[in-house]
Every structure is written in C-alpha cells, then in structure tokens.
Design a protein around this motif. Structure first.
Motif, short mmCIF file in Angstrom:
data_model
loop_
_atom_site.label_atom_id
_atom_site.label_comp_id
_atom_site.label_asym_id
_atom_site.label_seq_id
_atom_site.Cartn_x
_atom_site.Cartn_y
_atom_site.Cartn_z
N TYR A 293 -33.41 -49.31 42.58
CA TYR A 293 -34.06 -48.95 41.33
C TYR A 293 -35.22 -48.01 41.63
O TYR A 293 -35.68 -47.88 42.77
CB TYR A 293 -34.53 -50.20 40.57
N ASP B 132 -34.01 -50.03 34.78
CA ASP B 132 -33.65 -48.61 34.80
C ASP B 132 -32.21 -48.42 35.25
O ASP B 132 -31.62 -49.27 35.93
CB ASP B 132 -34.62 -47.81 35.68
N ILE C 76 -28.78 -46.48 44.26
CA ILE C 76 -29.22 -46.14 42.92
C ILE C 76 -28.19 -45.29 42.17
O ILE C 76 -28.20 -45.24 40.94
CB ILE C 76 -30.60 -45.44 42.97
N ASN D 147 -31.94 -57.60 38.59
CA ASN D 147 -31.91 -56.16 38.33
C ASN D 147 -33.10 -55.75 37.49
O ASN D 147 -33.44 -56.43 36.52
CB ASN D 147 -30.63 -55.75 37.58
N SER E 220 -37.50 -44.40 45.37
CA SER E 220 -36.76 -45.58 44.88
C SER E 220 -36.64 -46.62 45.98
O SER E 220 -36.96 -46.38 47.14
CB SER E 220 -35.37 -45.17 44.36
#
Length: 873
Positions: free
Chosen positions: A609, A368, A659, A365, A651
């Motif tokens: 992300y 953000d 997201i 990950n 993204s």
C-alpha cells in the motif's frame, strides 16, 4: 411570530406526506458533474478551522446517539458559518474550476515529491479543497425530504446548500449524510458546496484526499425508515427452519403525530443481493405511533422454512422488504439484503461458521487501491479479493477504519469473513492531528454509524474497537475499552467485540475482561501464557507477520536474521526479513500450530500500500526504536544513510502481493498452507544469475506436499522431508549454473506436484494479458493488463527493467500504470513506465455510454511490440 411559524411548519409537513404518498424513496448517484479547486478563498482557512465552528458541525448525525429525551440533543447555533464566503454562494462563478466526476482522490494525481513524508507516500494528499455541484430539483419533489449521503470524504468535510451551512463530518472514513431539505429549492437550480481540509500531521499511512467514495442523493417521505434503520438477525437456525428478526426504526420528520403500518416480506436474493421471485414469507403488518420529530421502533419475527445458509462456498442471501404505509398509502419501502448463518467464537475450538470450524486465513488491508489511490472502484476491489481467494484467503480486516460499503457487498457475494474496525487510535493519538483530536466528540457517532451501516452483512463476524491504541499502556485504559464495548453490544449483541493489541499485558490488565476476543498483534509466543492464566479467553492473531519483501529481488548471502536482507532500498524476496517488532510467516504458524485453540490470523498485509515504507521510513523515532544496543547501532547507520539521499520509497514492503497486484514469492508460501488440498509447488529465486556462476545460490520450494527432491540440469540436489513445524523446503548449498531447476514434490509417498524454473534467453518481446477482455461501457469498469518482458520463447525476463510506452485506441482510456516497484516515482497517470523485474501493469477504463473495440498497444526499444483487444459493451 413563533406560533405562526409552527403552524406553517405543520401545514407543510402534512402537505409533504401527501406529496410523497405515491413516491417511495429514491436513491440517485450524485457522482457526476462536479467542479473542483484545491485552494481556499483569502482568509477563509482560519475562519473555518474546525475548532472554531464545531458547534455548527456537531449536530450532524445527532440522531445516532441514544438520548433519553429529545431535549438532550445538540442544537445548531444561530448563524451561517462562511455564508459570506464566495465559494459557498449559489451565484459564485465556478466555471474556471476543474470539471470532474466522483469518486476523486486529488493526492494520487501527484506529483510525487521527495521532500514529502515517505510515511504517507510522498504524495500531496493534505491541504484544503472545494467541490461544487449545480443540480436541478423537480418541482414534484416539493414536500419530500432530500439528503446528501456521502460514503467517505477525506476529511473535516463541511457542506453548504444554496449558501446555507447544513452540516459536516470530521472523520474521513465514516459514511454520513446531511439534510438538504430546509434550504432546497424544488423546481429550480440548486448548488451544493463542500469544503475538505486534510491536516498534514493526521495519518500514519496514505489516506488520500477528496470525496473519494460514492455520493448519493436520497429522496424520501418525511415519514420514513431512519437512516440504516433496518436490522436483521437470525437468532435460531436449524435445518428445518430459521427465525428471522427484523427490527425497524421509523423517523417522523413532520410536526404531527403519525399512525403508520409497517410490513415485512422476505425474498430470496440473487448473487447481487436483489430480490427474486415471490416472497418466501410475509409478516403481518404492525401498527405503530410515531410522535412528531421523534423516532419509534417496531419489530417482526418471521419463520423461513428449510433456510439456505450463507457460507464461504454457498453465499445464499435473502432480502427483507420493509414497507411503511400512512393513511392507506405506501410512503417508504426499503430493501435490506442479509444472510442466514450462525457464527460462534470459542475459547477451545476457534471460530465456527454454521457449526463447523473455520480457520481464519485473513489479511489486513489499507483502503488505497495502489495506482488508483483512495478513489473507490468496485472492480479494483473485486480483483483484489479474487487474487486473495486464489491464495486461499477467506477473511479481511478493515485496517484500521470503516471500509467502503462496496467492499462488504463484495465479501458477502464472494464469501469472505470480515473484522470491521473503526479506529486506529482513541483519545491518545499517534499523530498531532489524527483522530485523537476529535475522539471525545465523535467516537460514539462514528462507531454507531459504522455498525448500523454494516450490521446486515453476513460477512461481518466481528466488531473491532481499535488497533494498537496507546490506552493499552495506561492503568485505566481498559475503562475506555469497556465504554466502547458497551456501545457495540448495545448496537449488536450477535457478534463479538475484539481489539488489536500489541501490548502483551493487554491479555492481563483488564482489557481481556471487556472484549470478547483478545486479538494479539505479533505475539505468537503469548497465546500459551494467556491460555494458562485465562483459559476461557478467546484468542486470535489480529495482526501477524509484517514480513518484508520486494517482488523479484534477491540478496546474497542469505541470512535468517530478520533485520537483514536489505539493499538499495529494496527487500530480499527470500521471505526471511521482517520488521523489528514482527516475524516471518514460519514463526507465526508455529505459534498457531502449537496453540490450535487460536482461531486464526490476519496477516499484515494482503497487498502493498502507499506509505509506511518500513524499514526505510525517514523517521528517527521509528528507526531508533530498537530494543538492544546492536540493533540501535544498525538503525543509526541506516538513518545516516537515509540522511545522505532522500528516502526513495513511496510504498510498503509488507504485502504478500505487490502494489500492482502481482503476487510475490510469499503468496505461494501462504497458498501452500491455506490451500493444503491444492497440488502445487513453487521455486525461488529466479534462475538468471550470470554473475554467480559457481557461487552458492540457495533454492527454496513452497509446496503443500511433505517431501521434495530438487534437480539442477537433471542432477539431484537432494531429497528433503518437511519436519514438524517446518513450512518450506530449503537447499542451502546449491551452486549456480545456468539451465533448469526442477522440483518433484511428494505427499504421503506419492508424486504430488512438479515445477520447473529455467534460465531465460535475451529480452525479445512484450506480451499483454488482460484479466478481463469484455467490459461494461459504464465509465467505471476496468481491465488490468499485465505487461511481460519475455524472451523469444515467452519466458519472463526476471530482471528486466525496460522502458515501455502504451497507447490506446477506442472507447476507453489508460487510467493508470504501475510496476510494483516501491521506489518508482513515475506518475501513476503516465502512459510510459519502466518494467520492474519483468512486469508492468496498465489499467484500462471504459468510457460511459460508448461501446466498441478497444486496442491497447505496448512498445519498448529493442522489443517486439504487443497489442491486446478489449471490448466495451
């Protein structure tokens, strides 16, 4: 004059010890009441260029380095950088600056700009900004040491207190502190000023901008436990007893030698790592001498009878209470949560936790939090882990930087394993102004700071030394790896050194000798060759899959070519598409199943992300870097298309979860593998295809069963049995007709699970579903409310993109909205947003100190409105 100054310093130091005797350390949140501006005073930018003033910055954190003699330490030159700059001066009038509380990410506030780099999310995270805060220091703090502790600030931070420069730190992901004491004014108002500078060419993904993690004011006695100065290990564990070693580093900030006593007690901890009840065991006090302006070490070994172990299901923890006494009075006390657990990484049997094999079901990950940006929020992190746990995930790779401290605390509490990682590059950078620019000056401090901060977390099982570093491809690159591995082992020999390698030869070119675990990125076919040549090398999938999909998007005809499945800047959710270097989950799993000695995987990524919208990066180098002419031709066509319209993606498409936190279809494919005991079945695609009546519309089923039969409007479409190394059920010849799809799944011949997917009616109403309805009135707690566009029977309309509006009453606010669409450029702060494939998200935050009822209402043209009641208390 020098002898007089030394004498005065000695007198002040002795007085300081006396003043602090009755007041052990105090750590206070320093988040509230800041002023902010995103600019620089005229002509300051060049004057504060890092290269010009780094001699003043470099001494920060120098105590982290293991010098043989104090004289070797870096000393700050005379002078006061930017002391004449208005923003640093205590008297400067900042009343016209914006007032805000931390954590703060200025980049997420936008606006999105099409001319910005899609690789970093098309948000204005770069540039220079200043933060200032006025605060009173009680007169009673005279004689104490006062530090400003920053969990993370992006980036090239520089700090002034009352106009005097006190230090800084370039790396935006590190936690660090500066000593305010020499220039602090007890009994008066003080002003701290912080300048940040994000170079535009410094990141491969969205890094955020600002003081985006928590900030603290720490007050201690001058004789103190050093920063992150307690290290707890459990070298011997049996059912009857565990030995617990507690190492303590002391810091004497005075000009006089100090004779101190150090005692350690162990307590059981509650779920939040706080001590409960009486001490489980107490160690004898140890006397130690600490020379002036020096550090000293002392250790205790204690025995815990019938220890309660930390594991993935039973997350038992303990707390070590370290007490430092000087002249009969307590001058410092530190509480250190830890867990008693054994870990073992093996070449033959993978990873063992408390003696039992645990396959790593991990995800990578970035840091953000979607619509919240980089600004840390504990509840948002907790929600992510809850979603991953429901999928069956049990491990996190902190890609590719030191994480927020809150993440590790949550992993301890919730039962996740962690690969803790410091760097995305070493000296050979990947971007013009990335970490490679400061690697030589700062890598040792950054690595040691991460390890000392994180080493007491039982969730941390591995120390990574980097990700896909370019030095892999250099003949002597392994030497730098050996240097970093030596630092890791010097700090902590209880956990292995790992690396994320995308060079096949990293298993053979010397790197495999200096790390403990070879973590291959996207190399499932290389597990066996490495095993054959180096059977004692431990292996892991450090980064796997990079499958691409958009939630709820399906393109026909279906292709098993991983470079297909693209349209309108979206990716098909049939889970057959992947980046050029990557694979589908099926390919990665075949590699793992054929090589059971591999300890598991970390999938790229758990969540979508901001930034890196592969394969739609507006980057000719990225698109043209294909291995064969056919792929290069395809990439050239894509690049030509991107040149006609600016890349609309903000993204990534990699996530198993989008997201906004909504699971994609792939979520259930992983759930079927990672939770084999769960009786589940999942059907895709949706069954609303009015333009495909009579056309072949393949159906996939993800399930933990081994055999399945599909029915369309009651008619069997055939019974399928999953063969060896097969991970999904497929019916490739189904012809669409509206109605009902039903699957019946079997395991070992018995019915295991059933599922149904129906054609919906017209969009008729909205529904609101909060993940939590009762919140804390602390100004930080969040409720994530799912907004669904539904038909009259409550079924989600899978292609709905209705425009929605949200209003809120009561002691809360709409902090952000989202819908999971990687091509959406609606402001995250907007109370209006289109649904995307039937769903939208509203994030509600409480107001500090204000309790009461909160009502969120959603409306959309032609839809029955909906509202939901929340409670802040």
């Amino acid at each position: 004059m020098k002898p007089i100054r030394l004498l005065l310093a000695w007198i002040v130091s002795i007085a300081a010890v006396s003043a602090a005797d009755t007041s052990p350390r105090e750590r206070i949140s320093f988040n509230n009441g800041w002023r902010f501006t995103k600019d620089d005073p005229l002509a300051v930018g060049e004057a504060l260029n890092y290269e010009r003033i780094k001699d003043w910055v470099l001494p920060t954190g120098d105590e982290l380095l293991n010098y043989k003699h104090p004289a070797q330490r870096v000393r700050r030159p005379d002078g006061n950088p930017a002391g004449d700059v208005t923003y640093t001066r205590a008297a400067f009038d900042d009343s016209k600056w914006r007032s805000l509380d931390l954590p703060h990410d200025w980049g997420i506030e936008g606006p999105f700009q099409q001319n910005l780099d899609g690789e970093t999310g098309k948000l204005p995270w770069f540039g220079t900004a200043w933060y200032r805060k006025k605060f009173d220091v009680p007169a009673s703090d005279a004689g104490r040491n006062v530090y400003l502790e920053i969990d993370g600030a992006m980036s090239y931070a520089m700090v002034w207190i009352n106009g005097q420069f006190v230090g800084g730190w370039p790396y935006g992901y590190s936690s660090w502190r500066v000593d305010l004491t020499p220039h602090l004014k007890p009994g008066a108002e003080n002003v701290v000023a912080i300048r940040l500078d994000n170079p535009r060419e410094s990141s491969r993904w969205y890094p955020g901008g600002g003081i985006y993690r928590n900030v603290w004011l720490l007050k201690t006695s001058p004789i103190q436990v050093a920063q992150w100065g307690v290290f707890v290990t459990t070298p011997t564990i049996t059912r009857d007893a565990a030995s617990v070693d507690v190492g303590v580093t002391l810091d004497n900030k005075t000009a006089a030698r100090a004779e101190v006593k150090v005692g350690v007690k162990l307590f059981a901890a509650d779920a939040y790592g706080k001590p409960v009840g009486d001490a489980v065991v107490s160690g004898e006090e140890r006397q130690v001498r600490v020379e002036p302006a020096r550090q000293a070490n002392v250790s205790h070994t204690l025995r815990v009878a019938s220890p309660k172990l930390w594991g993935l299901k039973e997350r038992n923890r303990y707390v070590a209470e370290t007490t430092v006494s000087h002249e009969g009075k307590v001058v410092d006390r530190v509480l250190t949560p830890f867990g008693i657990r054994s870990i073992e990484h093996t070449a033959d049997d993978g990873f063992l936790l408390n003696g039992e094999r645990v396959q790593l079901y991990g995800v990578c990950n970035h840091h953000d939090l979607g619509a919240l940006g980089a600004a840390i929020n504990t509840r948002a992190l907790e929600r992510q882990l809850e979603i991953l746990r429901e999928m069956g995930g049990n491990a996190i790779r902190t890609s590719h930087n030191p994480p927020a401290p809150e993440l590790l605390e949550l992993c301890d509490r919730m039962g996740f394993l962690v690969m803790d990682e410091p760097f995305d590059c070493w000296a050979m950078g990947k971007k013009r102004d990335d970490y490679g620019r400061v690697f030589h000056d700062w890598h040792e401090k950054d690595l040691r700071a991460m390890m000392r901060r994180d080493r007491n977390h039982p969730s941390v099982i591995q120390w990574s030394i980097g990700n896909e570093v370019r030095e892999q491809f250099e003949p002597d690159g392994w030497k730098l790896a050996a240097h970093l591995a030596a630092i890791v082992r010097e700090e902590d020999s209880s956990r292995p050194v790992v690396g994320g390698f995308n060079n096949i030869q990293s298993g053979f070119n010397g790197f495999q000798r200096v790390v403990d675990v070879v973590g291959y990125n996207y190399k499932p076919s290389e597990y066996a060759p490495l095993r054959k040549r180096h059977p004692h090398v431990m292996q892991m999938g450090a980064e796997t899959a990079s499958t691409l999909s958009t939630r709820g998007e399906y393109f026909f005809p279906i292709s098993d070519d991983k470079l297909e499945g693209r349209s309108d800047f979206q990716m098909s959710s049939h889970d057959l598409s992947a980046a050029r270097w990557a694979h589908t989950p099926d390919t990665e799993w075949r590699g793992l199943d054929e090589n059971p000695f591999v300890m598991g995987e970390f999938v790229w990524t758990g969540f979508d992300y901001l930034g890196e919208p592969t394969p739609y990066n507006a980057d000719a180098t990225n698109l043209m870097n294909y291995a064969n002419p056919v792929d290069r031709e395809r990439a050239a066509k894509e690049l030509a298309e991107l040149g006609k319209i600016l890349v609309p993606s903000r993204s990534s498409y990699f996530g198993i979860i989008d997201i906004a936190g909504f699971p994609k279809d792939r979520y259930y494919l992983y759930q079927a593998r990672w939770r084999p005991e769960l009786k589940m079945a999942y059907i895709l695609p949706h069954w609303n295809w009015p333009d495909r009546v009579g056309e072949i519309t393949p159906v996939f089923v993800y399930s933990s069963g081994d055999e399945a039969e599909l029915f369309l409007n009651g008619k069997s479409q055939g019974r399928r049995k999953r063969g060896a190394l097969e991970y999904r059920f497929r019916w490739n010849e189904v012809k669409y007709e509206p109605g009902e799809l039903k699957v019946v799944v079997y395991k070992n011949g018995a019915v295991w699970a059933e599922n149904v997917k129906r054609t919906t009616g017209a969009a008729a109403k909205l529904t609101l579903t909060p993940d939590r309805a009762t919140l804390r009135a602390d100004g930080q707690d969040l409720s994530f409310v799912t907004v669904t566009v539904a038909d009259k029977d409550g079924l989600m309309i899978p292609r709905a993109k209705n425009a929605l509006k949200f209003t809120l009453t009561g002691p809360g606010e709409i902090l952000a909205t989202d819908n999971g669409d990687p091509t959406s450029f609606e402001s995250f702060q907007s109370p209006e947003r289109k649904a995307f494939n039937g769903l939208a998200l509203v994030i509600v935050r409480t107001k500090a100190g204000e309790a009461g009822a909160i009502t969120l209402k959603a409306t959309g043209e032609g839809l029955a409105p909906a509202e939901v009641a929340l409670k802040s208390e």
